[in-house]
Design an enzyme around this catalytic site. Structure first.
Site, PDB file in Angstrom:
ATOM      1  N   LYS A   1       0.824  -1.213   0.000  1.00  0.00           N
ATOM      2  CA  LYS A   1       0.000   0.000   0.000  1.00  0.00           C
ATOM      3  C   LYS A   1       0.864   1.271   0.000  1.00  0.00           C
ATOM      4  O   LYS A   1       2.079   1.213   0.279  1.00  0.00           O
ATOM      5  CB  LYS A   1      -0.938  -0.038   1.209  1.00  0.00           C
TER       6      LYS A   1
ATOM      7  N   TYR B   1     -12.476  -1.468  -3.622  1.00  0.00           N
ATOM      8  CA  TYR B   1     -12.989  -1.617  -2.254  1.00  0.00           C
ATOM      9  C   TYR B   1     -14.505  -1.426  -2.175  1.00  0.00           C
ATOM     10  O   TYR B   1     -15.024  -1.092  -1.114  1.00  0.00           O
ATOM     11  CB  TYR B   1     -12.275  -0.635  -1.320  1.00  0.00           C
TER      12      TYR B   1
ATOM     13  N   PHE C   1     -15.351   4.271   7.058  1.00  0.00           N
ATOM     14  CA  PHE C   1     -13.985   4.630   6.655  1.00  0.00           C
ATOM     15  C   PHE C   1     -13.766   4.554   5.142  1.00  0.00           C
ATOM     16  O   PHE C   1     -12.646   4.750   4.677  1.00  0.00           O
ATOM     17  CB  PHE C   1     -12.966   3.732   7.373  1.00  0.00           C
TER      18      PHE C   1
ATOM     19  N   ARG D   1      -2.746 -14.475   4.683  1.00  0.00           N
ATOM     20  CA  ARG D   1      -3.407 -13.727   5.764  1.00  0.00           C
ATOM     21  C   ARG D   1      -2.623 -13.925   7.077  1.00  0.00           C
ATOM     22  O   ARG D   1      -2.497 -13.000   7.878  1.00  0.00           O
ATOM     23  CB  ARG D   1      -4.864 -14.178   5.950  1.00  0.00           C
TER      24      ARG D   1
ATOM     25  N   ARG E   1       2.464  -6.787   8.904  1.00  0.00           N
ATOM     26  CA  ARG E   1       1.828  -5.587   9.475  1.00  0.00           C
ATOM     27  C   ARG E   1       2.447  -5.211  10.819  1.00  0.00           C
ATOM     28  O   ARG E   1       2.570  -4.025  11.140  1.00  0.00           O
ATOM     29  CB  ARG E   1       0.316  -5.787   9.583  1.00  0.00           C
TER      30      ARG E   1
ATOM     31  N   ASN F   1      -2.067   0.246   6.707  1.00  0.00           N
ATOM     32  CA  ASN F   1      -1.557  -1.010   7.260  1.00  0.00           C
ATOM     33  C   ASN F   1      -0.689  -1.806   6.283  1.00  0.00           C
ATOM     34  O   ASN F   1      -0.650  -3.035   6.337  1.00  0.00           O
ATOM     35  CB  ASN F   1      -2.702  -1.839   7.852  1.00  0.00           C
TER      36      ASN F   1
ATOM     37  N   HIS G   1      -2.196  -5.452   1.510  1.00  0.00           N
ATOM     38  CA  HIS G   1      -3.499  -6.089   1.327  1.00  0.00           C
ATOM     39  C   HIS G   1      -3.281  -7.574   1.060  1.00  0.00           C
ATOM     40  O   HIS G   1      -2.284  -7.949   0.436  1.00  0.00           O
ATOM     41  CB  HIS G   1      -4.213  -5.474   0.110  1.00  0.00           C
TER      42      HIS G   1
ATOM     43  N   GLU H   1      -9.760 -10.169  -7.784  1.00  0.00           N
ATOM     44  CA  GLU H   1      -8.747  -9.127  -7.586  1.00  0.00           C
ATOM     45  C   GLU H   1      -7.561  -9.310  -8.531  1.00  0.00           C
ATOM     46  O   GLU H   1      -6.990  -8.330  -9.010  1.00  0.00           O
ATOM     47  CB  GLU H   1      -8.296  -9.127  -6.123  1.00  0.00           C
TER      48      GLU H   1
HETATM   49  P1  GDP Z   1      -8.191  -6.532   5.747  1.00  0.00           P
HETATM   50  O1  GDP Z   1      -8.892  -7.657   5.014  1.00  0.00           O
HETATM   51  O2  GDP Z   1      -7.332  -7.023   6.898  1.00  0.00           O
HETATM   52  O3  GDP Z   1      -7.403  -5.630   4.824  1.00  0.00           O
HETATM   53  O4  GDP Z   1      -9.308  -5.646   6.447  1.00  0.00           O
HETATM   54  P2  GDP Z   1     -10.780  -5.180   5.980  1.00  0.00           P
HETATM   55  O5  GDP Z   1     -11.241  -5.947   4.775  1.00  0.00           O
HETATM   56  O6  GDP Z   1     -11.642  -5.191   7.192  1.00  0.00           O
HETATM   57  O7  GDP Z   1     -10.572  -3.649   5.586  1.00  0.00           O
HETATM   58  C1  GDP Z   1      -9.989  -3.291   4.354  1.00  0.00           C
HETATM   59  C2  GDP Z   1      -9.044  -2.147   4.580  1.00  0.00           C
HETATM   60  O8  GDP Z   1      -9.780  -1.006   5.011  1.00  0.00           O
HETATM   61  C3  GDP Z   1      -8.003  -2.355   5.684  1.00  0.00           C
HETATM   62  O9  GDP Z   1      -6.894  -3.105   5.271  1.00  0.00           O
HETATM   63  C4  GDP Z   1      -7.640  -0.921   6.044  1.00  0.00           C
HETATM   64  O10 GDP Z   1      -6.722  -0.368   5.083  1.00  0.00           O
HETATM   65  C5  GDP Z   1      -8.980  -0.222   5.880  1.00  0.00           C
HETATM   66  N1  GDP Z   1      -9.666  -0.108   7.181  1.00  0.00           N
HETATM   67  C6  GDP Z   1     -10.259  -1.097   7.899  1.00  0.00           C
HETATM   68  N2  GDP Z   1     -10.785  -0.611   9.048  1.00  0.00           N
HETATM   69  C7  GDP Z   1     -10.507   0.720   9.050  1.00  0.00           C
HETATM   70  C8  GDP Z   1     -10.796   1.789   9.961  1.00  0.00           C
HETATM   71  O11 GDP Z   1     -11.403   1.606  11.011  1.00  0.00           O
HETATM   72  N3  GDP Z   1     -10.344   3.037   9.596  1.00  0.00           N
HETATM   73  C9  GDP Z   1      -9.678   3.266   8.421  1.00  0.00           C
HETATM   74  N4  GDP Z   1      -9.280   4.526   8.127  1.00  0.00           N
HETATM   75  N5  GDP Z   1      -9.403   2.288   7.536  1.00  0.00           N
HETATM   76  C10 GDP Z   1      -9.808   1.036   7.844  1.00  0.00           C
END
Ligand code: GDP
Length: 139
Positions: A11, A51, A59, A87, A104, A114, A117, A128
């Site tokens: 990222k 996304y 968010f 993961r 991470r 973070n 992805h 994807e």
């Molecule tokens: P992942 O599968 O671990 O990447 O997590 P998710 O699918 O839940 O979320 C996708 C992405 O959205 C995450 O990797 C973060 O970059 C972002 N994200 C998730 N939760 C938050 C949040 O609470 N705040 C913000 N700003 N970004 C978030």
């Protein structure tokens, strides 16, 4: 049967902080083979599309702004049980909860920024992968 491919993005935060090399090294050491890879910057429209499943989340706007804020590295990775094993290698979404030795834990700064992805299912890994790469770009 578990699939053998997943999609990753390094990222914009990790690219800005010069962590491309460190992250690719952890990916190699984790036993993943690189099938496809490119360096590009997503437009806000493309980031929003990637996304789209998070459209209703509070968010979403912040995520789209962040993911289009600078270049990323996108790659398809291959290994047995790729989605689940990757993961595990990247760790929890929030780096504060990520296990020692994960990407991470080492490179992410916040739940939003973070570092990497990783696809969350075989179906999403396929979708994807197709989002970024044509058949001619996979080896
Ligand atoms: P992942 O599968 O671990 O990447 O997590 P998710 O699918 O839940 O979320 C996708 C992405 O959205 C995450 O990797 C973060 O970059 C972002 N994200 C998730 N939760 C938050 C949040 O609470 N705040 C913000 N700003 N970004 C978030």
């Amino acid at each position: 049967m578990a699939g053998n491919r997943t999609l990753t993005m390094i990222k914009p935060d990790a690219v800005r902080n010069n962590h491309i090399g460190g992250i690719l090294s952890m990916i190699n050491d984790g036993g993943f083979r690189i099938v496809a890879m490119k360096y590009l910057r997503l437009t806000p429209e493309k980031a929003g599309k990637f996304y789209e499943v998070h459209k209703e989340r509070p968010f979403y706007g912040e995520l789209v702004d962040f993911m289009s804020s600078g270049p990323i590295v996108a790659a398809i990775l291959e290994k047995d049980n790729a989605v689940e094993d990757f993961r595990t290698l990247i760790g929890a979404t929030n780096p504060a909860n990520a296990a020692e030795g994960t990407i991470r834990k080492r490179y992410a700064t916040s739940i939003g920024e973070n570092a990497v992805h990783g696809s969350d299912s075989d179906d999403n890994a396929r979708l994807e992968g197709d989002f970024f790469f044509s058949e001619l770009e996979r080896f």
